[in-house]
Design a protein around this motif. Structure first.
Motif, short mmCIF file in Angstrom:
data_model
loop_
_atom_site.label_atom_id
_atom_site.label_comp_id
_atom_site.label_asym_id
_atom_site.label_seq_id
_atom_site.Cartn_x
_atom_site.Cartn_y
_atom_site.Cartn_z
N PRO A 132 43.97 44.37 37.72
CA PRO A 132 43.71 42.95 37.43
C PRO A 132 43.60 42.10 38.69
CG PRO A 132 45.47 43.78 36.03
CD PRO A 132 45.16 44.86 37.03
N LEU A 133 44.39 42.42 39.72
CA LEU A 133 44.26 41.70 40.99
C LEU A 133 42.87 41.89 41.58
CD1 LEU A 133 47.70 42.40 42.71
CD2 LEU A 133 46.91 40.26 41.70
N HIS A 134 42.35 43.10 41.45
CA HIS A 134 41.01 43.38 41.98
C HIS A 134 39.96 42.57 41.23
CE1 HIS A 134 38.35 46.77 43.83
NE2 HIS A 134 38.04 45.58 44.28
N LEU A 185 33.79 50.91 43.69
CA LEU A 185 34.05 49.53 44.09
C LEU A 185 34.32 49.42 45.59
CD1 LEU A 185 36.16 48.20 41.10
CD2 LEU A 185 33.97 47.30 41.90
N MET A 186 35.01 50.40 46.15
CA MET A 186 35.30 50.36 47.59
C MET A 186 34.02 50.52 48.39
SD MET A 186 37.92 49.85 49.45
CE MET A 186 36.98 48.95 50.64
N VAL A 199 27.42 41.24 41.42
CA VAL A 199 27.56 41.15 39.96
C VAL A 199 27.91 42.53 39.39
CG1 VAL A 199 26.31 40.70 37.81
CG2 VAL A 199 26.02 39.16 39.77
N MET A 200 27.28 43.57 39.91
CA MET A 200 27.59 44.94 39.48
C MET A 200 29.06 45.28 39.77
SD MET A 200 27.39 48.68 40.79
CE MET A 200 27.97 48.02 42.27
N MET A 201 29.53 44.82 40.91
CA MET A 201 30.93 45.07 41.27
C MET A 201 31.88 44.41 40.26
SD MET A 201 30.88 44.64 45.39
CE MET A 201 32.65 44.65 45.52
N PHE A 202 31.57 43.18 39.88
CA PHE A 202 32.41 42.50 38.91
C PHE A 202 32.40 43.26 37.58
CE2 PHE A 202 33.32 39.34 35.62
CZ PHE A 202 34.57 38.93 36.05
N GLY A 203 31.22 43.70 37.16
CA GLY A 203 31.12 44.49 35.92
C GLY A 203 31.92 45.78 36.00
N THR A 204 31.87 46.45 37.14
CA THR A 204 32.64 47.69 37.32
C THR A 204 34.13 47.40 37.29
OG1 THR A 204 30.84 48.62 38.63
CG2 THR A 204 32.98 49.69 38.82
N GLY A 205 34.54 46.28 37.90
CA GLY A 205 35.94 45.90 37.86
C GLY A 205 36.43 45.62 36.45
#
Length: 145
Positions: free
Chosen positions: A16-18, A80-81, A104-110
């Motif tokens: 959740p922090l990520h 993500l890294m 945006v893809m990173m947010f979706g993956t998170g």
């Protein structure tokens, strides 16, 4: 179901922090476009995002290696890294046409990772990711019946 392993609990804190760090990165991107000091805020939040990303990957690896979580939590953390590094480089090179969609893809993956790890919070999955029926009280898998 037994108490989750400490490494899985750590993963449940860090994911959740990520996602919050990813969301804050989007907020500072808006500041970058609208405020004179937005660039500094966006760069500072990128550093925080990278640190949290390393913690996420480390927690996923530890949880998997200790037997507290399935290996399937590791690839999204690694993706993500890697994406954090790539997006940072693209941002420094001012390649916005790739920087923004990858962000945006990173947010979706998170969020994907959060839903997977968060689903385990409800007790509907074991630490190994197998779904069990709550109503029958048995340890037989529940295949959607």
């Amino acid at each position: 179901m037994s108490t989750p392993h400490w490494t899985l609990r750590a993963l449940r804190v860090v994911v959740p922090l990520h996602v919050v760090a990813l969301l804050f990165q989007a907020v500072t991107a808006g500041l970058l476009l609208s405020e004179p000091g937005g660039r500094a805020a966006h760069m500072a939040s990128a550093v925080v995002l990278a640190v949290v990303g390393v913690l996420h990957l480390a927690a996923a690896l530890l949880a998997w290696r200790s037997g507290g979580a399935p290996v399937t939590y590791v690839p999204p953390a690694a993706l993500l890294m890697v994406a954090t590094v790539v997006v940072s480089i693209l941002g420094m090179m001012h390649v916005k046409t790739l920087h923004v969609p990858l962000g945006v893809m990173m947010f979706g993956t998170g969020v994907f990772q959060l839903t997977r790890v968060g689903y385990a919070w409800g007790g509907r999955r074991s630490e190994r990711g197998q779904t069990y029926s709550r109503s029958s009280g048995s340890s037989s898998p529940n295949f959607g019946r």
